[in-house]
Motif scaffolding. Sequence first.
Motif, PDB file in Angstrom:
ATOM      1  N   ALA A   1      11.023   1.500   4.381  1.00 32.46           N
ATOM      2  CA  ALA A   1      11.777   2.655   4.893  1.00 32.46           C
ATOM      3  C   ALA A   1      13.031   2.983   4.086  1.00 32.46           C
ATOM      4  CB  ALA A   1      12.118   2.445   6.371  1.00 32.46           C
TER       5      ALA A   1
ATOM      6  N   GLY B   1       3.949  -2.752  10.970  1.00 28.67           N
ATOM      7  CA  GLY B   1       5.321  -2.422  11.337  1.00 28.67           C
ATOM      8  C   GLY B   1       6.324  -3.064  10.397  1.00 28.67           C
ATOM      9  N   GLY B   2       6.067  -4.314  10.018  1.00 29.78           N
ATOM     10  CA  GLY B   2       6.954  -4.993   9.076  1.00 29.78           C
ATOM     11  C   GLY B   2       6.937  -4.350   7.711  1.00 29.78           C
TER      12      GLY B   2
ATOM     13  N   ASP C   1       6.244  -1.141   7.060  1.00 32.21           N
ATOM     14  CA  ASP C   1       6.954   0.137   7.172  1.00 32.21           C
ATOM     15  C   ASP C   1       8.466  -0.080   7.181  1.00 32.21           C
ATOM     16  OD1 ASP C   1       4.661   1.637   7.197  1.00 32.21           O
ATOM     17  OD2 ASP C   1       4.498   1.707   9.386  1.00 32.21           O
ATOM     18  N   ASP C   2       8.920  -1.097   7.902  1.00 32.71           N
ATOM     19  CA  ASP C   2      10.360  -1.399   7.942  1.00 32.71           C
ATOM     20  C   ASP C   2      10.870  -1.793   6.556  1.00 32.71           C
ATOM     21  OD1 ASP C   2      10.382  -0.893  10.646  1.00 32.71           O
ATOM     22  OD2 ASP C   2      10.273  -3.008  11.239  1.00 32.71           O
TER      23      ASP C   2
END
Length: 285
Positions: free
Chosen positions: A216, A209-210, A212-213
């Motif tokens: 992004a 998740g980190g 991808d963030d």
Amino acid sequence: MTAQVTVGLDGSDESLAATRWAAGEAVLREVPLRLVHVEEWPSTPEAPLPDSGQLDARAEALLESEADRARREHPGLNVLVDRVRGRAAEELTAAANEADLMVLGSRGLGGVLGFVIGSVSLAVAGAAQRPVVLVRAKDEEAVAHGGIVAGVDIHHPCEPLLAFSFTEAARRRLPLHFLHVWKPPTSYGGYVAFADHGGRETLESHALGGLDDLLAPWRRRYPGVDVGARLAMGSSAYEIAVASRDAELVVVGRRTHRLPGVSLGHVAHAVIHHSPAPVAVVPLV
């Protein structure tokens, strides 16, 4: 800073490979190519200088030959040549700080015309304020076609590395693969205990998740770049070096605030020595 790609040239196979790579990069960036030859001065008993007239003639012939080659292979490319005298690492670091990009050979000895490529290249990559690409000499048939691999640490700022990686991928129209390597907490005392408690899945989900963030906003900025991202557990140096085997370019970061006497981190140092692909070392905050 001048809009140009600079390459250190001493006549070794590695520096010639670096010159060819740098010429292609200058064409992609639409900037001049600057060839720099450093005459190591003062000489030492271990590396005495030959007759100055002979040295001058060889250096001029080398620069002229490689400049002509670059112009033939890339018609319209503006090629500049420069000879300087001094400590190679210091002179090339100064040249790197004046350019968009510095390119150097990553192995071998420079012989009577130049400098020790290994130690000098590492010194420049560890001190320059601008990105430095280190290129190995290899067979043309061995050129990989696997895109660009970039190692990232989601726990530290790495905007310069992201900017360099995305820009290079867009210029070259290559896929871009980001790799984040993590290790289980030492408090678990080992991977088996960590996995038994379900910790791996939790940390992997958080790290992905980190990652991808982090990517992004850059994906939105470069919609035409094919971007992939994956996690690996273990040694960052090992995992990036393995990923480099199929890459056309590897990108690693270098922290600019390190301990006295320490210029390159162990990850960047290991990747430079083990990657068959050119390695770009990007200074970070």
